[in-house]
Scaffold this active site. Sequence first.
Site, PDB file in Angstrom:
ATOM      1  CE1 TYR A   1      -3.493  -2.632   0.494  1.00 16.82           C
ATOM      2  CE2 TYR A   1      -4.630  -0.706   1.337  1.00 16.82           C
ATOM      3  CZ  TYR A   1      -4.667  -1.994   0.856  1.00 16.82           C
ATOM      4  OH  TYR A   1      -5.872  -2.631   0.750  1.00 16.82           O
TER       5      TYR A   1
ATOM      6  CE  LYS B   1       1.747 -17.711  -3.346  1.00 15.70           C
ATOM      7  NZ  LYS B   1       0.828 -18.874  -3.439  1.00 15.70           N
TER       8      LYS B   1
ATOM      9  CG  ASP C   1      -2.121 -20.228  -1.917  1.00 16.63           C
ATOM     10  OD1 ASP C   1      -1.540 -20.279  -0.820  1.00 16.63           O
ATOM     11  OD2 ASP C   1      -1.686 -20.793  -2.945  1.00 16.63           O
TER      12      ASP C   1
ATOM     13  CG  ASP D   1      -8.035  -4.839   1.823  1.00 19.25           C
ATOM     14  OD1 ASP D   1      -8.974  -4.408   2.510  1.00 19.25           O
ATOM     15  OD2 ASP D   1      -7.997  -4.750   0.574  1.00 19.25           O
TER      16      ASP D   1
ATOM     17  CG  ASP E   1     -13.647  -7.276   2.292  1.00 25.52           C
ATOM     18  OD1 ASP E   1     -13.272  -6.589   3.261  1.00 25.52           O
ATOM     19  OD2 ASP E   1     -14.203  -6.785   1.294  1.00 25.52           O
TER      20      ASP E   1
HETATM   21  C1  IPM Z   1     -10.290  -1.511   4.292  1.00 28.12           C
HETATM   22  C2  IPM Z   1     -10.590  -0.858   2.971  1.00 28.12           C
HETATM   23  C3  IPM Z   1      -9.478   0.136   2.625  1.00 28.12           C
HETATM   24  C4  IPM Z   1      -8.171  -0.640   2.566  1.00 28.12           C
HETATM   25  C5  IPM Z   1      -9.729   0.924   1.327  1.00 28.12           C
HETATM   26  C6  IPM Z   1     -11.018   1.698   1.375  1.00 28.12           C
HETATM   27  C7  IPM Z   1      -8.581   1.826   0.989  1.00 28.12           C
HETATM   28  O1  IPM Z   1     -10.756  -1.818   1.978  1.00 28.12           O
HETATM   29  O2  IPM Z   1     -10.087  -0.791   5.287  1.00 28.12           O
HETATM   30  O3  IPM Z   1     -10.289  -2.736   4.353  1.00 28.12           O
HETATM   31  O4  IPM Z   1      -7.883  -1.273   1.552  1.00 28.12           O
HETATM   32  O5  IPM Z   1      -7.431  -0.610   3.562  1.00 28.12           O
HETATM   33 MG    MG Z   2     -10.828  -3.811   2.708  1.00 28.95          MG
END
Ligand code: IPM
Ligand code: MG
Length: 360
Positions: free
Chosen positions: A141, A191, A223, A247, A251
């Site tokens: 990032y 990884k 993975d 990240d 999710d």
């Molecule tokens: C998160 C989000 C952010 C990230 C985005 C909005 C930049 O996806 O906090 O998980 O990737 O950190």
């Molecule tokens: Mg995210």
Amino acid sequence: MNLNILVLPGDGIGTEVTAEAVRVLRRVAEKWNHTPHLTEGLLGGVAIHKTGSPMPDETARLAREADATLLGAVGLPEFDNEPPERRPEKGLLGIRKTLGVFANLRPVRAYQALVDSSPLKNHLVEGTDMIIVRELTGGIYYGTPRGISGAGAEERAVNSMVYTRPEIERVARMAFRLAQGRRRKLTSVDKSNVLENSQLWRRVVVEVAAEFPDVELDHLLVDNCAMQLILNPRRFDVVVTENMFGDILSDEGAVLAGSIGMLPSASIGERKPSGAFVGLYEPVHGSAPDIAGQNKANPLAAIGSVAAMLEYSFGLHEEAAAVNRAVETVLNSGRVTADLKPAGTPATTEQVGAAVCEAL
Ligand code: IPM
Ligand code: MG
């Protein structure tokens, strides 16, 4: 206690869920006799509109002065074609870096009342209780060189995944300490079969492990981890991983929790002289422009982030536990938003906030 808090509602549903989180914070303050001093600042698309910058200097200053920062979400579709430098997300990365909040704690719990909200089979999801510790201020990032150069067939794009030893050590220590207070199991995700960056990550984590002989450490390739999260989520206690892997995996964790609207997060930095951690608290979800302004977003991730703030930035364990219990009470009552309620009349964002206050 004085609670000096900067509130950054941001974009889209960020403003709506933050309003409910603030309502819960005020209810806690009233009940336990704390004095909230809330300041509001600009971050993300709204900040670009008003100042031209996704993270105005004023916001950075306010965040450094506050005891803790509560954030909603950033991102607006109108900026989709802008380069990273001119996007709302740049403000979010900027505030994380400014505060130096290197460890992002993302708890993933399968609440009993929500096991039917997950598309996964109940017996797989039940009992899931983990924390993903995502490194937040390094890796791909932020790494340089980065950018797009050249033209035509010569056009190329570069990003760099960079970690230094101290960056890995500090987030690993944070994760080991968390594991010590839980089931004493830490899974480090990398990884290392492909990336030198991950080889250093694994080597440093193994070294740090010597300081924590009471914690059992294992390693998973990212993975395989993505697969194990769905196949056998109960095997995980604390997971530690680099920024982008965290990240993505968090999710996936949202599927276990029933909705991404359920996932709070706490981003923690160094300890201040007062003993409290520098902290930034935000839901894991984004600004969801498709449902913004409709009073239907789930505010529980934002409210859970307030609980995390009470815990980590103010050391108010009783208050934090009470907020988490109130959230559970509301889940059990069925007064929940549409993301958690496939049938029947869903509650509005405001009704869920009010219900949590009532349960408190
Ligand atoms: C998160 C989000 C952010 C990230 C985005 C909005 C930049 O996806 O906090 O998980 O990737 O950190
Ligand atoms: Mg995210």
